[in-house]
Design an enzyme around this catalytic site. Structure first.
Site, PDB file in Angstrom:
ATOM      1  N   ASN A  52       9.928  13.572  -0.714  1.00 49.87           N
ATOM      2  CA  ASN A  52      10.238  13.560  -2.141  1.00 49.87           C
ATOM      3  C   ASN A  52       9.547  14.746  -2.823  1.00 49.87           C
ATOM      4  OD1 ASN A  52      10.320  13.080  -4.890  1.00 49.87           O
ATOM      5  ND2 ASN A  52       9.736  10.932  -4.743  1.00 49.87           N
ATOM      6  N   HIS A  80      18.568  12.357  -6.178  1.00 51.40           N
ATOM      7  CA  HIS A  80      17.131  12.606  -5.994  1.00 51.40           C
ATOM      8  C   HIS A  80      16.735  12.085  -4.611  1.00 51.40           C
ATOM      9  CE1 HIS A  80      12.914  12.801  -6.468  1.00 51.40           C
ATOM     10  NE2 HIS A  80      12.723  11.523  -6.733  1.00 51.40           N
ATOM     11  N   CYS A 120      10.492  13.009 -11.696  1.00 55.30           N
ATOM     12  CA  CYS A 120      11.586  13.338 -10.763  1.00 55.30           C
ATOM     13  C   CYS A 120      12.930  13.509 -11.457  1.00 55.30           C
ATOM     14  CB  CYS A 120      11.699  12.274  -9.683  1.00 55.30           C
ATOM     15  SG  CYS A 120      10.183  12.064  -8.773  1.00 55.30           S
TER      16      CYS A 120
HETATM   17  N1  ACO Z   1       2.641   2.980   6.804  1.00 51.31           N
HETATM   18  C1  ACO Z   1       2.598   1.714   7.232  1.00 51.31           C
HETATM   19  N2  ACO Z   1       2.646   0.658   6.425  1.00 51.31           N
HETATM   20  C2  ACO Z   1       2.763   0.901   5.097  1.00 51.31           C
HETATM   21  C3  ACO Z   1       2.815   2.198   4.578  1.00 51.31           C
HETATM   22  C4  ACO Z   1       2.746   3.267   5.490  1.00 51.31           C
HETATM   23  N3  ACO Z   1       2.796   4.545   5.094  1.00 51.31           N
HETATM   24  N4  ACO Z   1       2.947   2.124   3.243  1.00 51.31           N
HETATM   25  C5  ACO Z   1       2.959   0.824   2.935  1.00 51.31           C
HETATM   26  N5  ACO Z   1       2.856   0.072   4.045  1.00 51.31           N
HETATM   27  C6  ACO Z   1       2.832  -1.373   4.179  1.00 51.31           C
HETATM   28  C7  ACO Z   1       2.512  -2.053   2.874  1.00 51.31           C
HETATM   29  O1  ACO Z   1       1.114  -2.091   2.704  1.00 51.31           O
HETATM   30  C8  ACO Z   1       3.107  -3.440   3.087  1.00 51.31           C
HETATM   31  O2  ACO Z   1       2.192  -4.211   3.798  1.00 51.31           O
HETATM   32  P1  ACO Z   1       1.954  -5.762   3.398  1.00 51.31           P
HETATM   33  O3  ACO Z   1       3.289  -6.411   3.564  1.00 51.31           O
HETATM   34  O4  ACO Z   1       0.927  -6.175   4.375  1.00 51.31           O
HETATM   35  O5  ACO Z   1       1.501  -5.712   1.966  1.00 51.31           O
HETATM   36  C9  ACO Z   1       4.286  -3.178   4.011  1.00 51.31           C
HETATM   37  O6  ACO Z   1       4.122  -1.841   4.517  1.00 51.31           O
HETATM   38  C10 ACO Z   1       5.649  -3.275   3.355  1.00 51.31           C
HETATM   39  O7  ACO Z   1       5.581  -2.707   2.066  1.00 51.31           O
HETATM   40  P2  ACO Z   1       6.843  -2.684   1.110  1.00 51.31           P
HETATM   41  O8  ACO Z   1       6.426  -2.162  -0.213  1.00 51.31           O
HETATM   42  O9  ACO Z   1       7.569  -3.985   1.165  1.00 51.31           O
HETATM   43  O10 ACO Z   1       7.735  -1.628   1.883  1.00 51.31           O
HETATM   44  P3  ACO Z   1       9.121  -1.120   1.442  1.00 51.31           P
HETATM   45  O11 ACO Z   1      10.101  -1.399   2.486  1.00 51.31           O
HETATM   46  O12 ACO Z   1       9.421  -1.522   0.048  1.00 51.31           O
HETATM   47  O13 ACO Z   1       8.903   0.455   1.404  1.00 51.31           O
HETATM   48  C11 ACO Z   1       8.388   2.247  -0.095  1.00 51.31           C
HETATM   49  C12 ACO Z   1       7.863   1.015   0.625  1.00 51.31           C
HETATM   50  C13 ACO Z   1       8.931   3.217   0.914  1.00 51.31           C
HETATM   51  C14 ACO Z   1       7.258   2.898  -0.880  1.00 51.31           C
HETATM   52  C15 ACO Z   1       9.510   1.791  -1.051  1.00 51.31           C
HETATM   53  O14 ACO Z   1       9.067   0.735  -1.844  1.00 51.31           O
HETATM   54  C16 ACO Z   1       9.996   2.901  -1.927  1.00 51.31           C
HETATM   55  O15 ACO Z   1      10.633   3.823  -1.478  1.00 51.31           O
HETATM   56  N6  ACO Z   1       9.770   2.812  -3.251  1.00 51.31           N
HETATM   57  C17 ACO Z   1      10.242   3.781  -4.168  1.00 51.31           C
HETATM   58  C18 ACO Z   1       9.481   5.041  -4.024  1.00 51.31           C
HETATM   59  C19 ACO Z   1      10.046   6.101  -4.915  1.00 51.31           C
HETATM   60  O16 ACO Z   1      11.223   6.311  -4.957  1.00 51.31           O
HETATM   61  N7  ACO Z   1       9.206   6.767  -5.670  1.00 51.31           N
HETATM   62  C20 ACO Z   1       9.682   7.723  -6.552  1.00 51.31           C
HETATM   63  C21 ACO Z   1       8.571   8.532  -6.852  1.00 51.31           C
HETATM   64  S1  ACO Z   1       9.198   9.606  -8.034  1.00 51.31           S
HETATM   65  C22 ACO Z   1       7.991  10.563  -8.704  1.00 51.31           C
HETATM   66  O17 ACO Z   1       7.981  10.640  -9.890  1.00 51.31           O
HETATM   67  C23 ACO Z   1       7.009  11.247  -7.774  1.00 51.31           C
END
Ligand code: ACO
Length: 312
Positions: free
Chosen positions: A267, A237, A112
């Site tokens: 994203n 980003h 990214c």
């Molecule tokens: N729907 C419902 N529940 C979900 C989903 C979903 N799509 N995805 C995860 N959950 C659940 C998890 O399993 C977890 O359940 P648990 O507590 O029973 O284990 C719960 O939701 C909460 O998970 P968290 O990880 O605490 O949720 P968070 O608020 O952190 O959000 C997210 C998760 C959105 C993925 C966040 O961590 C994030 O944005 N991370 C960065 C992602 C990013 O920027 N990636 C860049 C990629 S760049 C590239 O190179 C492609």
């Protein structure tokens, strides 16, 4: 002379996939996706539309916007982690389709943050007078590597392409400062596995991003000899609205001074920054002499930021 943006363009596939559509294939809800990420829908390319097709569309639009002919290009850099094939590169594919016969061509991989790496690589060639005009495209067809059974990742990502033409601009305008960085020890948090699927430790990537993205913004502002108050517009980003908000609040700038496309596209990896920039230009939000900060982070782990003064 400065080195700056001569024109921008972007392309997103027509096919819209909403959060409600995803509720039908994984255990998730529209409410969860919106509240945790800000994403409402994303574009997913058709099977016969690959990264080079999207890159070509964005490139054509950027060249037209810059009023630059393909034959004038000295170099084409394509930031992507989802090329059609490892070789020929996407940059070679679009070099042929654009008719950019004079241009050298290579792909750049920094996930990214790839577009930031491409932009700064291009800047060096122009600054040293080796080249005059360079096309930089950020493109990804992440849908090729999404595990559609993994709710942790499949709701976050989308396909698209964005492009800029970089060239000489008046003294004092263009790129003022930059920062590029990498931390290979974080590679295990975001990678492509043996099944070719994108795998992510969301919590760790989130922690890294909310720390690194605001810090990189502050670093490029300081390197440019500016203050936070000087920044007119932020193009981060587009991974997650909560991460973007962390950067915006650290800079103390108003909500409408941050590019926000995450709700419509999710994203887009390498493409997200140039798409957000191009949309902002098309909407007339960015004005001559505005101080703009572009900032990204991604798998690697990698990051990059640029401060620039808009205009030719
Ligand atoms: N729907 C419902 N529940 C979900 C989903 C979903 N799509 N995805 C995860 N959950 C659940 C998890 O399993 C977890 O359940 P648990 O507590 O029973 O284990 C719960 O939701 C909460 O998970 P968290 O990880 O605490 O949720 P968070 O608020 O952190 O959000 C997210 C998760 C959105 C993925 C966040 O961590 C994030 O944005 N991370 C960065 C992602 C990013 O920027 N990636 C860049 C990629 S760049 C590239 O190179 C492609």
């Amino acid at each position: 002379m400065g080195v700056g943006v001569l024109g921008t363009g972007h392309y997103a596939p027509d096919n819209i996939v909403t959060n409600k559509d995803l509720e039908k294939i994984v255990d998730t809800t529209d409410e969860w996706i919106r509240s945790r990420t800000g994403i409402e829908e994303r574009r997913i390319a058709k099977d016969d539309e690959d990264s080079s097709d999207m890159a070509f569309m964005a490139a054509e639009r950027a060249l037209e916007n810059a009023n630059v002919k393909a034959e004038e290009l000295d170099l084409i850099l394509v930031a992507t982690v989802t090329p059609d094939t490892p070789f020929p590169s996407v940059s070679c594919m679009i070099q042929e389709r654009l008719g950019a016969t004079k241009a050298a061509a290579m792909d750049v991989g920094a996930a990214c943050a790839g577009f930031m790496y491409g932009m700064i690589t291009a800047q060096q060639f122009i600054k040293t007078n080796a080249y005059q005009k360079i096309l930089i495209v950020g493109v990804d067809k992440l849908s090729k590597i999404i595990d559609w059974t993994d709710r942790n990742t499949c709701v976050l990502l989308g396909d698209g392409a964005g492009a800029v033409v970089l060239g000489k601009v008046s003294e004092g305008k263009g790129i003022l400062s930059f920062e590029l960085g990498a931390d290979g020890s974080g590679g295990k948090e975001l990678y492509q596995n043996e099944a070719n699927h994108l795998v992510m430790n969301g919590r760790e990537v989130f922690k890294f991003a909310v720390r690194q993205m605001p810090q990189s913004c502050v670093n490029v502002i300081e390197k440019a000899g500016l203050n936070k108050e000087d920044v007119d517009y932020l193009v981060p980003h587009q991974a997650n609205i909560r991460i973007m908000e962390a950067a915006r609040q650290r800079l103390g700038i108003a909500e409408d001074r941050m590019a926000k496309t995450v709700q419509n596209y999710g994203n887009n990896s390498s493409a997200s920054i140039p798409i957000a920039l191009s949309e902002s230009v098309n909407k007339g939000i960015i004005k001559d002499n505005d101080i703009i900060v572009l900032v990204g982070f991604g798998g690697g782990l990698t990051w990059g930021a640029v401060a620039l003064k808009w205009g030719k």
